[in-house]
Design a protein around this motif. Structure first.
Motif: not given
Length: 271
Positions: A148-155
């Protein structure tokens, strides 16, 4: 002084651009109709009973915990990364920014495969973790947080970087002139200035983590009570109990609407 209202007509011709109204309405219907369909097909008479089911509550609990942990990790690592991209000129900064934004366009399943290749038991880093510490991330609750952190951090990074670029540097320069250290300037001046951007980024990050599916099921699997989050529970229920899948989807829809409503003022008032 009252803020002038924006005109709803074409400033050149003074007429409503009707040629744009039809495709705009079609686009609106296209986006809204699936949500309406979900609300219409929701089994309202048994909604409370289905929401109280042990599997639903467990998936919801796990989703809330992992999304919150993933957001906390993104704040710890994402805010300094955003500051680095916004304030430090270094060779390869464009490449770093591109790497940060790759998860936004990368299919989540591909992200899950990439995580397995790096953090799996035979991965580049995972095999070292397994041999030295006896610790394995894939197919664990911690693995859900990582995915989840991998896909959410860019935001979070994009939101905070934008806020840092828009912040007035004179306040930081004044604090430095008065003798404040770099850490003090960052903690007492920079962070309060960009707090709205951090908040917006954290909320978007949390919502994206809550709705993550592809990377999670690929990297962490779908084990009830351990890695089965709400999106995974929707996928599983859709095959055996469509009404349960609708109820779970409704919960995620409500969360999404609440998130968007909380950020509405920021978007509307943005220049």
């Amino acid at each position: 002084m009252a803020t002038p209202r924006r005109s709803s007509v074409n400033p050149v011709t003074g007429r409503i651009p009707w040629i744009l109204v039809l495709p705009a309405l079609i686009g609106l219907v296209f986006l809204a109709l699936p949500m309406v369909g979900l609300l219409v097909r929701t089994p309202w008479s048994t909604l409370g009973e289905r929401l109280a089911a042990p599997g639903v509550l467990e998936a919801l609990r796990l989703s809330l915990i992992t999304a919150t942990c993933a957001t906390a990790a993104c704040l710890v690592f994402g805010v300094p990364l955003a500051w680095l991209l916004a304030r430090v000129a270094f060779p390869g900064r464009r490449l770093v920014r591109a790497l940060v934004t790759v998860p936004l366009v990368l299919p989540p399943v591909v992200g899950g495969v990439a995580l397995l290749l790096v953090l799996g038991r035979r991965g580049l880093v995972g095999q070292w973790l397994d041999q030295v510490f006896g610790f394995s991330l894939p197919f664990t609750t911690a693995g859900v947080v990582v995915a989840e952190a991998f896909v959410a951090m860019p935001f979070l990074v994009i939101s905070v970087e934008g806020a840092l670029r828009a912040a007035d540097l004179r306040y930081e320069e004044a604090a430095a002139t008065l003798g404040a250290s770099r850490w003090t300037v960052f903690r007492r001046v920079t962070l309060p200035l960009v707090a709205p951007g951090i908040t917006a980024g954290a909320v978007l990050c949390w919502a994206r983590a809550l709705g993550e599916f592809g990377a999670t099921i690929t990297f962490a699997g779908n084990f009830p009570g351990q890695t089965q989050t709400m999106p995974l529970a929707v996928y599983l229920a859709l095959e055996s109990d469509p009404e349960a899948a609708i109820v779970l989807s409704l919960v995620l829809l409500v969360v999404s609407v609440v998130v968007l409503a909380s950020l509405r003022d920021r978007w509307v008032n943005s220049p």
